[in-house]
Design a protein around this motif. Structure first.
Motif, short mmCIF file in Angstrom:
data_model
loop_
_atom_site.label_atom_id
_atom_site.label_comp_id
_atom_site.label_asym_id
_atom_site.label_seq_id
_atom_site.Cartn_x
_atom_site.Cartn_y
_atom_site.Cartn_z
N GLY A 1 0.93 -1.34 -0.08
CA GLY A 1 0.00 0.19 0.07
C GLY A 1 0.77 1.34 0.00
O GLY A 1 1.95 1.40 -0.45
N LYS A 2 0.39 2.16 0.64
CA LYS A 2 0.96 3.78 0.73
C LYS A 2 2.53 3.43 1.20
O LYS A 2 3.19 4.40 0.79
CB LYS A 2 0.05 4.52 1.43
CG LYS A 2 -1.16 5.10 0.63
CD LYS A 2 -1.78 5.85 1.85
CE LYS A 2 -2.27 5.73 2.74
NZ LYS A 2 -3.19 4.46 3.17
N MET A 3 2.48 2.69 2.13
CA MET A 3 3.82 2.52 2.75
C MET A 3 4.39 1.15 2.21
O MET A 3 5.84 1.08 2.11
CB MET A 3 3.63 2.43 4.23
CG MET A 3 3.40 3.31 4.83
SD MET A 3 4.60 5.00 4.42
CE MET A 3 3.51 6.15 3.83
N ASP B 1 0.38 -9.01 -2.09
CA ASP B 1 -0.89 -8.05 -1.89
C ASP B 1 -2.10 -8.95 -2.24
O ASP B 1 -1.95 -9.79 -3.03
CB ASP B 1 -0.78 -6.77 -2.37
CG ASP B 1 -1.65 -5.53 -1.88
OD1 ASP B 1 -0.94 -4.78 -1.19
OD2 ASP B 1 -2.82 -5.96 -1.89
N THR C 1 -2.92 -1.76 10.23
CA THR C 1 -3.47 -1.95 11.61
C THR C 1 -4.48 -0.83 12.13
O THR C 1 -3.87 0.23 11.99
CB THR C 1 -2.14 -2.19 12.68
OG1 THR C 1 -1.48 -0.74 12.20
CG2 THR C 1 -1.44 -3.29 12.70
N THR D 1 7.28 7.37 8.35
CA THR D 1 7.43 7.77 6.91
C THR D 1 5.92 8.58 6.79
O THR D 1 5.10 8.07 7.40
CB THR D 1 7.44 6.87 5.98
OG1 THR D 1 8.50 5.92 6.24
CG2 THR D 1 7.46 7.31 4.61
N HIS E 1 -5.34 7.04 9.24
CA HIS E 1 -5.41 5.92 9.95
C HIS E 1 -4.23 5.52 10.73
O HIS E 1 -3.94 4.60 11.18
CB HIS E 1 -5.60 4.47 8.95
CG HIS E 1 -4.57 4.31 8.12
ND1 HIS E 1 -3.47 3.85 8.49
CD2 HIS E 1 -4.67 4.40 6.65
CE1 HIS E 1 -2.77 3.94 7.33
NE2 HIS E 1 -3.26 4.11 6.27
N TYR F 1 -3.52 5.54 16.79
CA TYR F 1 -2.66 5.18 17.77
C TYR F 1 -2.98 5.30 19.30
O TYR F 1 -2.48 4.69 20.03
CB TYR F 1 -1.24 5.83 17.33
CG TYR F 1 -0.91 5.64 15.74
CD1 TYR F 1 -1.16 4.26 15.26
CD2 TYR F 1 0.16 6.12 15.52
CE1 TYR F 1 -0.66 4.03 13.92
CE2 TYR F 1 0.76 5.74 14.19
CZ TYR F 1 0.30 4.85 13.53
OH TYR F 1 0.89 4.57 12.15
#
Ligand code: NAI
Ligand code: SAJ
Length: 468
Positions: A43-45, A64, A121, A190, A296, A301
């Protein structure tokens, strides 16, 4: 008892965990492509991370569950938008045979000796951490786990997850004694929009192992991946806490900024001006008031501590409450502004600018724009919503808005405009021209992006943290 030094796994790849090869030999094996790597989550990371791992090791399989993601990567392209250089970097890695993608996690786990977890997560409706995806991936890895393997978790986790959840799961489902494989937590620090730069080494990399050998190995691995320092902390739980603390600090700080911002009207000062001036000395770093805290990460968190531990966490909980109240505060600034102009909200048309949680990132999770649309719609206003960064307007349509293209709204007429997310494309918008002929246009500036309209003829300006 660690596994044999230069022994190899069934597929001939060198053991990494417990290897007594000199560090230089392990570094050479890693950067020479002898250690097959699997990255779970593109994904994005995950895609930037897999790409950097591919640049370093030349031997990465990205996993994925989204077939579209797998197809796109294998064609040498990136589905992740707004990441400078990522498309080219993915293309080069795939063309070089350094990166391939697959939907078959078990096959990838069989072949890999270094497994990297970077899947979502999230939290559930009760704000409980949702680790179902991470544990699912750990189960997939366990199916292919071999003695001498190394598992690295980069997904943000509630502290103690590696020690109390992932380690026993990998051992029991993988059938490999915990003394024979490694597990470390190495958080992803990041920001979207600069992922490659950050992963390659904008900041020191934090690593922490469930045992000493895992910590040592994680330090060695990231000494190759990250050009910045590698900070090895005492254990995996400490590393998990580092990442969550960074996010909680930000959420509490933004909560302070929002609470200070709400004083703007009564203080009759531009609180953001005061914050900027206060921040000119090194002991002060107050963040910015705004229409809300989305994504998210930051809003999620704190729940990795609040829900997971018994210790009193009223400060974190209060900051969450303050931040979660900002969308309604912003919407009510618009409704109040309309009443001030003699407009019944039920007869008003309102334009909401910006739907993603922050500029340039196509992510709608926890976006403040959704509760703002809901609040305005429930007051009976006609809501138009526009955001060129996302093409997923469905949640906002369900909340009662008409999602429009930016080109279409330029000649519309509205009673109020609410800026929630300051997309660069809005620069071209002549906001005052959107107002009615016979009274002021109410402008609610949720990000201090339209302050030049304060005091402008034909505009009733209300800036969150500025004058409301
Ligand atoms: N987005 C951000 O700015 C940052 C995120 N993180 C952390 O990184 C992790 C991943 O976040 P993002 O990349 O933003 O998520 P994302 O939602 O952009 O991507 C997640 C990817 O994982 C895939 N996926 C879902 N289930 C899977 C499975 N069982 N096996 C393999 N792939 C699966 C999805 O198809 C998707 O492509 C999260 O733990 C987050 O907290 C950390 C730092 C920054
Ligand atoms: C501690 C920290 O700065 N964490 C970063 C954060 O990035 P993220 O993409 O979530 O964006 P962000 O800038 O924190 O913004 C989150 C939300 O908070 C809002 N926001 C942000 C800063 C501020 O002063 N006021 C404010 O209202 C934004 O509008 C957005 O809705 O979370 C990332 C993550 O952990 O996923 C993390 O890697 C990033 O470095």
């Amino acid at each position: 008892m660690s596994s044999d030094l230069t022994s190899t796994a069934a597929d001939g790849a060198p053991h990494v965990y417990g290897s007594s090869d000199a560090p230089d030999e392990l570094n050479a094996a890693l950067t020479g492509g002898e250690v097959p790597v699997a990255v779970y989550g593109l994904g994005k990371m995950g895609l930037p991370l897999a790409t950097v791992y591919a640049e370093v090791t030349g031997n990465v399989t990205g996993v994925d569950v989204d077939p579209g993601v797998v197809r796109r990567v294998n064609r040498g392209g990136s589905h992740v938008t707004g990441e400078p250089g990522l498309d080219d970097a993915v293309g080069e890695a795939v063309a070089a045979g350094a990166l391939t993608a697959t939907g078959d996690g078990e096959a990838a786990a069989e072949a890999a000796r270094l497994h990297v977890i970077i899947v979502p997560t999230l939290i559930d409706e009760g704000n409980e951490p949702d680790l179902s995806v991470v544990t699912e991936v750990a189960g997939t890895i366990a199916a292919g786990l071999e003695p001498g393997d190394m598992v690295v978790a980069e997904s943000t986790l509630p502290p103690r997850t590696c020690r109390d959840t992932l380690l026993p799961l990998l051992e029991s489902e993988g059938g490999v004694p915990r003394e024979e494989f490694g597990l470390a937590f190495c958080p992803e620090r990041t920001s979207s929009g600069r992922a490659l730069e950050d992963i390659r080494g904008a900041y020191p990399k934090i690593v922490g192992g469930v045992d000493d050998e895992s910590g040592r190995l994680a330090e060695l691995i990231y000494g190759n991946v990250n050009s910045n320092d590698v900070i090895r902390v005492s254990d995996a739980t400490t590393a998990e806490a580092v990442k969550v603390f960074e996010g909680v600090y930000r959420d509490v700080n933004i909560g302070l900024a929002n609470e200070l911002g709400r004083h703007a009207g009564e203080l009759d000062v531009d609180v953001t001006e005061a914050i900027e001036a206060a921040n000119t000395q090194p002991f002060c770093e107050i963040h910015r008031p705004g229409a809300g805290v989305g994504g998210h990460c930051i809003p999620y968190y704190p729940h990795f501590l609040i829900q997971e531990f018994d210790v009193d966490s009223r400060l974190m909980e209060t900051a969450r409450d303050v931040n979660e109240a900002m969308p309604a505060y912003t919407a009510n600034a618009a409704l109040d502004g309309l009443l001030n102009e003699g407009v019944d909200p039920a007869d008003a048309s309102v334009l909401v600018l910006g739907l993603t949680y922050r500029p340039g990132v196509d992510e709608l999770r926890a976006t403040p724009a959704l509760p703002i649309v809901e609040e305005l719609s429930s007051a009976g206003t006609d809501v138009d919503a526009v955001d060129p960064v996302t093409d997923d307007g469905e949640p906002f349509e369900r909340a009662g808005a008409a999602v429009r293209d930016l080109d279409d709204v330029g000649d519309g007429t509205y009673d109020a405009v609410v800026l929630v997310t300051d997309q660069p494309a809005f620069e071209s918008l002549d906001v005052p021209a959107l107002g009615p002929e016979d009274r002021d246009l109410v402008v609610v500036d949720g990000r201090q992006a339209l302050t030049e309209l304060r005091g402008r003829d034909g505009v009733a300006y209300r800036g969150v943290g500025v004058n409301v």
